[in-house]
Design a protein around this motif. Structure first.
Motif, PDB file in Angstrom:
ATOM      1  N   SER A 144       0.859  -1.202   0.000  1.00 16.21           N
ATOM      2  CA  SER A 144       0.000   0.000   0.000  1.00 16.21           C
ATOM      3  C   SER A 144       0.887   1.242   0.000  1.00 16.21           C
ATOM      4  O   SER A 144       2.031   1.193   0.462  1.00 16.21           O
ATOM      5  N   PRO A 145       0.379   2.362  -0.517  1.00 21.68           N
ATOM      6  CA  PRO A 145       1.187   3.589  -0.600  1.00 21.68           C
ATOM      7  C   PRO A 145       1.708   4.060   0.756  1.00 21.68           C
ATOM      8  O   PRO A 145       2.734   4.716   0.828  1.00 21.68           O
ATOM      9  N   ASP A 146       1.019   3.667   1.840  1.00 18.83           N
ATOM     10  CA  ASP A 146       1.508   4.117   3.155  1.00 18.83           C
ATOM     11  C   ASP A 146       2.158   2.954   3.917  1.00 18.83           C
ATOM     12  O   ASP A 146       2.132   2.906   5.149  1.00 18.83           O
ATOM     13  N   ALA A 147       2.766   2.044   3.174  1.00 24.06           N
ATOM     14  CA  ALA A 147       3.469   0.917   3.825  1.00 24.06           C
ATOM     15  C   ALA A 147       4.433   1.455   4.877  1.00 24.06           C
ATOM     16  O   ALA A 147       5.235   2.353   4.613  1.00 24.06           O
ATOM     17  N   SER A 148       4.359   0.854   6.093  1.00 29.04           N
ATOM     18  CA  SER A 148       5.135   1.409   7.221  1.00 29.04           C
ATOM     19  C   SER A 148       6.635   1.269   7.026  1.00 29.04           C
ATOM     20  O   SER A 148       7.418   1.976   7.640  1.00 29.04           O
ATOM     21  N   GLY A 149       7.046   0.341   6.161  1.00 32.31           N
ATOM     22  CA  GLY A 149       8.480   0.110   5.992  1.00 32.31           C
ATOM     23  C   GLY A 149       9.041   0.661   4.704  1.00 32.31           C
ATOM     24  O   GLY A 149      10.170   0.332   4.324  1.00 32.31           O
ATOM     25  N   PRO A 164      12.604  10.606  -8.512  1.00 31.17           N
ATOM     26  CA  PRO A 164      12.043  10.119  -7.247  1.00 31.17           C
ATOM     27  C   PRO A 164      13.013   9.144  -6.593  1.00 31.17           C
ATOM     28  O   PRO A 164      14.026   8.764  -7.181  1.00 31.17           O
ATOM     29  N   PHE A 165      12.723   8.745  -5.380  1.00 34.43           N
ATOM     30  CA  PHE A 165      13.620   7.845  -4.617  1.00 34.43           C
ATOM     31  C   PHE A 165      12.709   6.997  -3.723  1.00 34.43           C
ATOM     32  O   PHE A 165      11.679   7.489  -3.229  1.00 34.43           O
ATOM     33  N   LEU A 166      13.076   5.737  -3.525  1.00 28.26           N
ATOM     34  CA  LEU A 166      12.376   4.974  -2.489  1.00 28.26           C
ATOM     35  C   LEU A 166      13.415   4.195  -1.704  1.00 28.26           C
ATOM     36  O   LEU A 166      14.460   3.804  -2.234  1.00 28.26           O
ATOM     37  N   PHE A 167      13.130   3.982  -0.419  1.00 25.53           N
ATOM     38  CA  PHE A 167      13.968   3.081   0.362  1.00 25.53           C
ATOM     39  C   PHE A 167      13.092   2.376   1.396  1.00 25.53           C
ATOM     40  O   PHE A 167      12.036   2.877   1.794  1.00 25.53           O
ATOM     41  N   THR A 168      13.528   1.181   1.800  1.00 22.84           N
ATOM     42  CA  THR A 168      12.793   0.455   2.844  1.00 22.84           C
ATOM     43  C   THR A 168      13.585   0.510   4.148  1.00 22.84           C
ATOM     44  O   THR A 168      14.791   0.725   4.150  1.00 22.84           O
ATOM     45  N   GLN A 169      12.840   0.358   5.245  1.00 23.93           N
ATOM     46  CA  GLN A 169      13.439   0.271   6.579  1.00 23.93           C
ATOM     47  C   GLN A 169      12.645  -0.806   7.321  1.00 23.93           C
ATOM     48  O   GLN A 169      11.504  -0.568   7.709  1.00 23.93           O
ATOM     49  N   ALA A 170      13.230  -1.974   7.481  1.00 31.36           N
ATOM     50  CA  ALA A 170      12.453  -3.108   7.982  1.00 31.36           C
ATOM     51  C   ALA A 170      12.531  -3.275   9.496  1.00 31.36           C
ATOM     52  O   ALA A 170      11.608  -3.805  10.101  1.00 31.36           O
ATOM     53  N   GLN A 171      13.633  -2.850  10.113  1.00 28.98           N
ATOM     54  CA  GLN A 171      13.751  -3.057  11.555  1.00 28.98           C
ATOM     55  C   GLN A 171      12.793  -2.137  12.289  1.00 28.98           C
ATOM     56  O   GLN A 171      12.673  -0.966  11.952  1.00 28.98           O
ATOM     57  N   ALA A 172      11.967  -2.618  13.226  1.00 31.22           N
ATOM     58  CA  ALA A 172      12.033  -3.991  13.734  1.00 31.22           C
ATOM     59  C   ALA A 172      11.048  -4.883  13.002  1.00 31.22           C
ATOM     60  O   ALA A 172      11.392  -5.954  12.518  1.00 31.22           O
ATOM     61  N   ILE A 173       9.785  -4.437  12.839  1.00 36.41           N
ATOM     62  CA  ILE A 173       8.738  -5.333  12.284  1.00 36.41           C
ATOM     63  C   ILE A 173       8.008  -4.660  11.131  1.00 36.41           C
ATOM     64  O   ILE A 173       6.773  -4.611  11.070  1.00 36.41           O
ATOM     65  N   HIS A 174       8.821  -4.178  10.170  1.00 36.86           N
ATOM     66  CA  HIS A 174       8.230  -3.503   9.004  1.00 36.86           C
ATOM     67  C   HIS A 174       8.477  -4.246   7.693  1.00 36.86           C
ATOM     68  O   HIS A 174       7.922  -3.862   6.664  1.00 36.86           O
ATOM     69  N   ALA A 175       9.259  -5.325   7.713  1.00 32.69           N
ATOM     70  CA  ALA A 175       9.442  -6.097   6.475  1.00 32.69           C
ATOM     71  C   ALA A 175       8.080  -6.584   5.988  1.00 32.69           C
ATOM     72  O   ALA A 175       7.817  -6.635   4.784  1.00 32.69           O
ATOM     73  N   ARG A 176       7.210  -6.905   6.895  1.00 25.16           N
ATOM     74  CA  ARG A 176       5.863  -7.430   6.588  1.00 25.16           C
ATOM     75  C   ARG A 176       5.015  -6.409   5.825  1.00 25.16           C
ATOM     76  O   ARG A 176       3.980  -6.764   5.275  1.00 25.16           O
TER      77      ARG A 176
END
Ligand SMILES: CC/C=C\C/C=C\C[C@@H](O)/C=C/C=C/C=C\[C@@H](O)CCCC(=O)O
Ligand SMILES: [Zn+2]
Length: 634
Positions: A144-149, A164-176
């Motif tokens: 979803s556009p507002d994915a927490s990770g 544009p740029f995107l990055f993920t941040q999974a720690q602690a429980i955002h990979a999901r």
């Protein structure tokens, strides 16, 4: 951007149409990864990890900047731990599950699945009915556009302002929020990924990145070592690469590349210094990715590619302890991993201890002592600020959002505990212990009790006259710090105390203080030691003598703005607003917003926060909403 399988420089491999057969991790590593921790439940995952263990992930995602979503398929290679055949339960948050297939190899058939009840902190469980003995599951989904990770940045939020740029941040429980999986650090997986991007952008991951990869819109990655889900990471942007050493280099937007490579030029030396003491670097390359300033942390230890905030590019290497920290995680955290978020101190306390040792090795004793002393002072401040229950190293996180429990207690109290052990048994003996510990638990996820058991069987047994089991228990399971704990100090700091006092007493003028050789550490110590209240004249004198409001060192600027806020020193307020709206690092945002709220300036905090919010990472929005509104305003 074809990317080779093992060596980062070979020609792109032809892509097979069917699912790529899972890369067999090194069997010893996979066997280690499969070891179930002896005890301990992960309260932050729905996954039924006692029935199934995901061992490998094949990811194929298309990056859609117009809809701000990732969409495609996750294929999971699943190991059955018994013959009960219950539904496979996976963690998700905000994922739209399109279809699920299951079976063996590439013979997969559609299967029934259902979404469970949504939990505020944990997201939504995905339950999949598996055919008997099925070992492979394919899940078509979109985020979803507002994915927490995931943070989606507009061009104007980047350095180059064009892409544009995107990055993920999974720690602690955002990979999901960007992959359906067993989102628990007790589970370790290898992964391959195909990432499809707009042609003008490059994708990089916590995997074997290929700096030569052609920017053709398709990038292949492989992570052959089993890692926990919080270390799966992706970034896509206008990225170029510059080597710094044989195994180290930096990815950044073109305009930042040279400054970043110069700032972090000692990274190879740090890598070599750490290997000499704590064993070989297991991850092939160690590269850095410089993020846009909205990145919510100083750094994130994504394996093979640490994500780094641009706020530490100070021009004088004064803030590179952060690099040492993220590098040290290649041993503590990424090689030996906390099996639940209650045990975060196993990651962060060990890493903070190793960071100090790396800084001593590469930059010398005085800097080592200053870093240790600043860490100790931060710990004291946090101990005053947090409830007793959060002061415990093996902290009870059950039913709580890990992002809310997070503080520097596991970092600094954990590190001080290890420093005491070192002081008691001697550095050489303690280094041998750490080397053995990393080798013994390499590629495993362990909990506090696994560590204590190992400590009892090794160090405690070797030095029964120097170590005390009860005191060790107090360090780990009690709030506060045990009586007589070490108090690291620095001569470079203690000689500043009388100087600060003479200025406060009006005995010397600020302009007569010789600050020509001061490092950022000394500035921070000098400013953080100021009394709660200063007069307008004093504030003006400091600012005009030292140019603090305009300091380009973000740590010095932060310490000064904390003083300006609690004294409502208006000349610094334009800089305060610029600082809060241009930087997303919570280490700076949270204390400043809290300071504004606690000093009767909540309206200003609200106005600045609401203006800055669209540019903040979802995590920064969440944690600073708590500070300003006292609740999660989303
Ligand atoms: C005891 C709390 C249990 C789990 C919390 C784990 C992670 C929480 C999440 O909010 C933070 C994750 C990332 C941290 C990344 C870098 C930090 O080591 C440094 C933070 C401070 C800085 O910006 O330098
Ligand atoms: Zn860390």
């Amino acid at each position: 951007g074809g990317c080779s399988k093992s060596e980062p420089t070979s020609a792109p491999q032809a892509k097979s149409e069917t699912a790529v057969a899972p890369q067999a991790a090194d069997t010893a590593q996979q066997a280690a990864a499969d070891k179930t921790p002896q005890s301990g439940v992960d309260y932050h995952s729905f996954a039924n990890t006692d029935d199934y263990r995901v061992q490998h992930l094949d990811l194929d995602l298309t990056v859609d900047f117009s809809r701000k979503i990732l969409e495609g398929e996750a294929q999971l290679q699943v190991k059955r731990l018994n013959d009960k055949n219950p539904p496979l339960i996976l963690d998700t948050r905000g994922l739209d599950i399109e279809a699920v297939r299951a079976g063996h190899g590439d013979k997969l058939e559609p299967v029934k699945f259902s979404m469970g009840e949504k939990d505020d902190h944990l997201g939504t469980p995905l339950k999949i009915n598996l055919p008997k003995n099925a070992t492979r599951v394919a899940i078509q989904y979109r985020t979803s556009p507002d994915a927490s990770g995931v943070q989606w940045l507009e061009p104007q939020q980047t350095a180059g302002k064009e892409h544009p740029f995107l990055f993920t941040q999974a720690q602690a429980i955002h990979a999901r929020s960007f992959v359906p999986l067993q989102d628990s650090p007790k589970v370790r997986i290898t992964y391959n990924a195909t990432i499809r991007t707009p042609k003008e952008l490059r994708a990089v991951m916590s995997a074997n990145n290929d700096p030569q990869a052609e920017k053709d819109g398709v990038y292949e990655f492989e992570m052959p070592q089993p890692i926990p889900s919080y270390l799966i990471a992706l970034a896509v942007g206008d990225l170029e690469f510059k080597p710094m050493g044989e195994r180290t280099g930096v990815y950044a937007e073109p305009s930042l590349l040279d400054d970043a490579a110069a700032e972090f030029a000692d990274t190879e030396s740090m890598l070599e210094a750490t290997e000499e003491v704590y064993g070989p670097y297991r991850w092939d390359r160690y590269d850095l990715l410089i993020l846009p300033p909205s990145f919510p942390f100083g750094g994130m230890e994504n394996p093979r590619l640490s994500f780094i905030t641009p706020t530490v590019i100070a021009g004088d290497k004064s803030l590179v302890a952060l690099i040492a920290h993220e590098l040290a995680h290649s041993w503590s955290g990424n090689l030996v991993t906390n099996s639940s978020w209650r045990d975060l101190w196993l990651n962060e306390g060990f890493t903070t201890y190793l960071t100090n040792r790396i800084m001593q090795n590469v930059y010398g004793d005085e800097r080592y002592k200053m870093e240790m002393a600043l860490g100790y002072d931060d710990l004291q401040a946090t101990l005053e600020d947090r409830p007793d229950s959060d002061e415990i190293l093996a902290v009870n996180t059950r039913g709580r959002d890990p992002d809310e429990v997070f503080s520097d207690i596991p970092y600094e109290k954990g590190s001080l505990f290890l420093y005491e052990l070192e002081q008691k048994v001697g550095r050489e003996n303690f280094d041998q212990f750490l080397l053995d510990y990393f080798n013994h638990f390499s590629f495993q996820s362990i909990n506090t009790e696994d560590f204590v058991k190992y400590l009892n069987e090794t160090l405690l047994k070797q030095y029964p006259d120097k170590l005390d089991a009860e005191r060790i228990h107090e360090w780990i399971y009690e709030p506060g710090i045990p009586e007589g704990a070490p108090h690291p100090q620095s001569d470079a700091f203690t000689k500043l105390d009388p100087v600060r006092q003479q200025w406060l007493d009006g005995e010397i003028a600020a302009k007569d203080i010789d600050t020509s050789n001061w490092t950022f550490h000394q500035w921070k110590y000098f400013l953080d030691g100021m009394p709660e209240k200063l007069s307008d004249e004093q504030l003006k004198e400091l600012d005009s003598a030292f140019g603090l409001t305009e300091s380009t060192n973000n740590e010095i600027a932060f310490s000064w703005l904390m003083i300006a806020v609690r004294n409502q020193y208006q000349p610094a307020y334009p800089r305060l607003e610029e600082f809060l709206t241009s930087i997303g690092r919570n280490k700076f945002l949270r204390p400043l917003y809290r300071n504004l709220v606690e000093t009767g300036q909540k309206d200003l905090a609200v106005r600045i926060f609401e203006e800055a919010k669209p540019g903040y990472h979802p995590l920064s929005v969440k944690v600073n909403s708590w500070v300003i509104y006292g609740e999660d305003k989303g």
